[in-house]
Design an enzyme around this catalytic site. Structure first.
Site, short mmCIF file in Angstrom:
data_model
loop_
_atom_site.label_atom_id
_atom_site.label_comp_id
_atom_site.label_asym_id
_atom_site.label_seq_id
_atom_site.Cartn_x
_atom_site.Cartn_y
_atom_site.Cartn_z
N ASN A 26 0.87 -1.18 0.00
CA ASN A 26 0.00 0.00 0.00
C ASN A 26 0.91 1.24 0.00
OD1 ASN A 26 -1.80 2.05 0.55
ND2 ASN A 26 -2.30 1.35 2.63
N LYS A 67 0.08 4.27 -0.25
CA LYS A 67 -0.57 5.43 0.38
C LYS A 67 -0.37 6.70 -0.48
CE LYS A 67 0.12 3.27 4.83
NZ LYS A 67 0.12 3.43 6.28
N HIS A 82 -9.44 0.67 5.49
CA HIS A 82 -8.14 0.90 6.12
C HIS A 82 -8.34 1.86 7.30
CE1 HIS A 82 -4.01 2.22 6.72
NE2 HIS A 82 -3.63 1.15 6.04
N GLU A 141 -6.72 4.29 8.38
CA GLU A 141 -6.52 5.71 8.11
C GLU A 141 -7.79 6.33 7.52
OE1 GLU A 141 -2.93 5.28 5.83
OE2 GLU A 141 -1.83 4.78 7.66
N GLU A 198 -5.24 -5.42 10.98
CA GLU A 198 -4.26 -4.34 11.14
C GLU A 198 -4.51 -3.61 12.46
OE1 GLU A 198 -2.27 -3.12 7.30
OE2 GLU A 198 -4.00 -1.83 7.53
N GLY A 214 2.30 1.79 10.86
CA GLY A 214 3.14 2.96 10.69
C GLY A 214 3.88 3.39 11.94
N SER A 242 3.61 -2.60 10.53
CA SER A 242 5.07 -2.57 10.70
C SER A 242 5.74 -3.90 10.38
CB SER A 242 5.44 -2.08 12.10
OG SER A 242 4.92 -0.78 12.32
#
Ligand code: PEP
Length: 258
Positions: free
Chosen positions: A16, A18, A102, A104, A174, A180, A215
């Site tokens: 991904n 992003k 996701h 985010e 996730e 991240g 990560s």
């Protein structure tokens, strides 16, 4: 160690990108990946650039056995929805996968469960494979509520689609606190949640791939992939580094033997 005995689920690695990249950087990244690539790798691989670079990425990949995915899709099919990108448009650009839900997008862009369900349905209507992301916050983990949070995120989709449609989908666990941050869930923590997710998937549970994301790097991929219910990874940071990315794909390939 390999996974030959327990399932027919081929490992899947999804990158991904992003909100990163430009034409020049994308070219360097894809050429770097292809430089380390071997066509006999026993792993499915998907690259998810920004939509505006899907066409460029497809051209850079040429005929190589790496699939194209998108990072998001509109819940609307077509019409007066300025700025949206529909599932059928993504399919038209030869996308095969799309990331949905996701964290985010859930947290920063305030996507609701209802939107996520509609995106999931739109993706499947266009023959895209949704990669449905679920995961708990640090606060929920600290309160021991991770399984409850994940159940409610899954139920939001299942209650409207039924579980049968999951045969043509991928799940991704996730944990928000691991995405991240450089903090990875331990293989045991991830495995506990993957087993729980699989228990929720109904009759076809054994056929559905569940990825771990948060990560994952070249140095910790093997111990995660060794867990029977972890069927690959969704990568953010590591997908922007060609050597790291290829190394993780090779680890997934080595661990899965048919
Ligand atoms: C992600 O964004 O889905 C992700 C897993 O990111 P990272 O690998 O950087 O934690």
């Amino acid at each position: 160690m390999n996974k030959s005995s327990h399932s027919g689920r081929r490992q899947l690695v999804v990158g991904n990108w992003k909100l990163n990249g430009n034409r020049h950087e994308n070219a360097i990244l894809v050429r770097g990946i292809l430089a380390g690539w071997q066509d006999n790798l026993n792993v499915d691989v998907v690259l998810c650039p920004s939509d505006v670079y899907l066409q460029q990425t497809a051209e850079l990949l040429s005929a190589r056995s790496i699939f194209l995915g998108a990072q998001n899709v509109s819940e609307f099919w077509q019409g007066a929805f300025t700025g949206e990108v529909s599932a059928q448009m993504l399919a038209d650009l030869n996308c095969r996968f799309v990331i949905i839900g996701h964290n985010e997008r859930r947290r920063l862009l305030k996507e609701t469960d209802e939107q996520i369900v509609q995106k999931f349905i739109a993706a499947q209507r266009a023959n895209l494979t949704p990669i449905l992301c679920v995961g708990e916050s640090l606060q929920h983990r600290e309160q021991g509520l991770q399984l409850q949070v994940i159940k409610s995120q899954l139920d939001a989709v299942f209650s409207q689609t039924g579980k049968e449609c999951l045969v043509n989908a991928v799940l991704a666990y996730e944990p928000v606190w691991a995405v991240g941050t450089g903090v990875t869930a331990s293989p045991e923590q991830a495995s506990e949640v993957h087993c729980f997710i699989r228990e929720q998937l109904g009759a076809n549970a054994d056929k559905i791939r569940i990825l771990y994301g948060g990560s994952v790097k070249a140095h910790n991929a093997a111990e995660l992939f060794a867990k029977p219910d972890i069927d690959g990874a969704l990568l953010g940071g590591a997908s922007l580094n060609p050597e790291e990315f290829v190394s993780i794909c090779k680890t997934a390939s080595l661990i899965w033997q048919h």
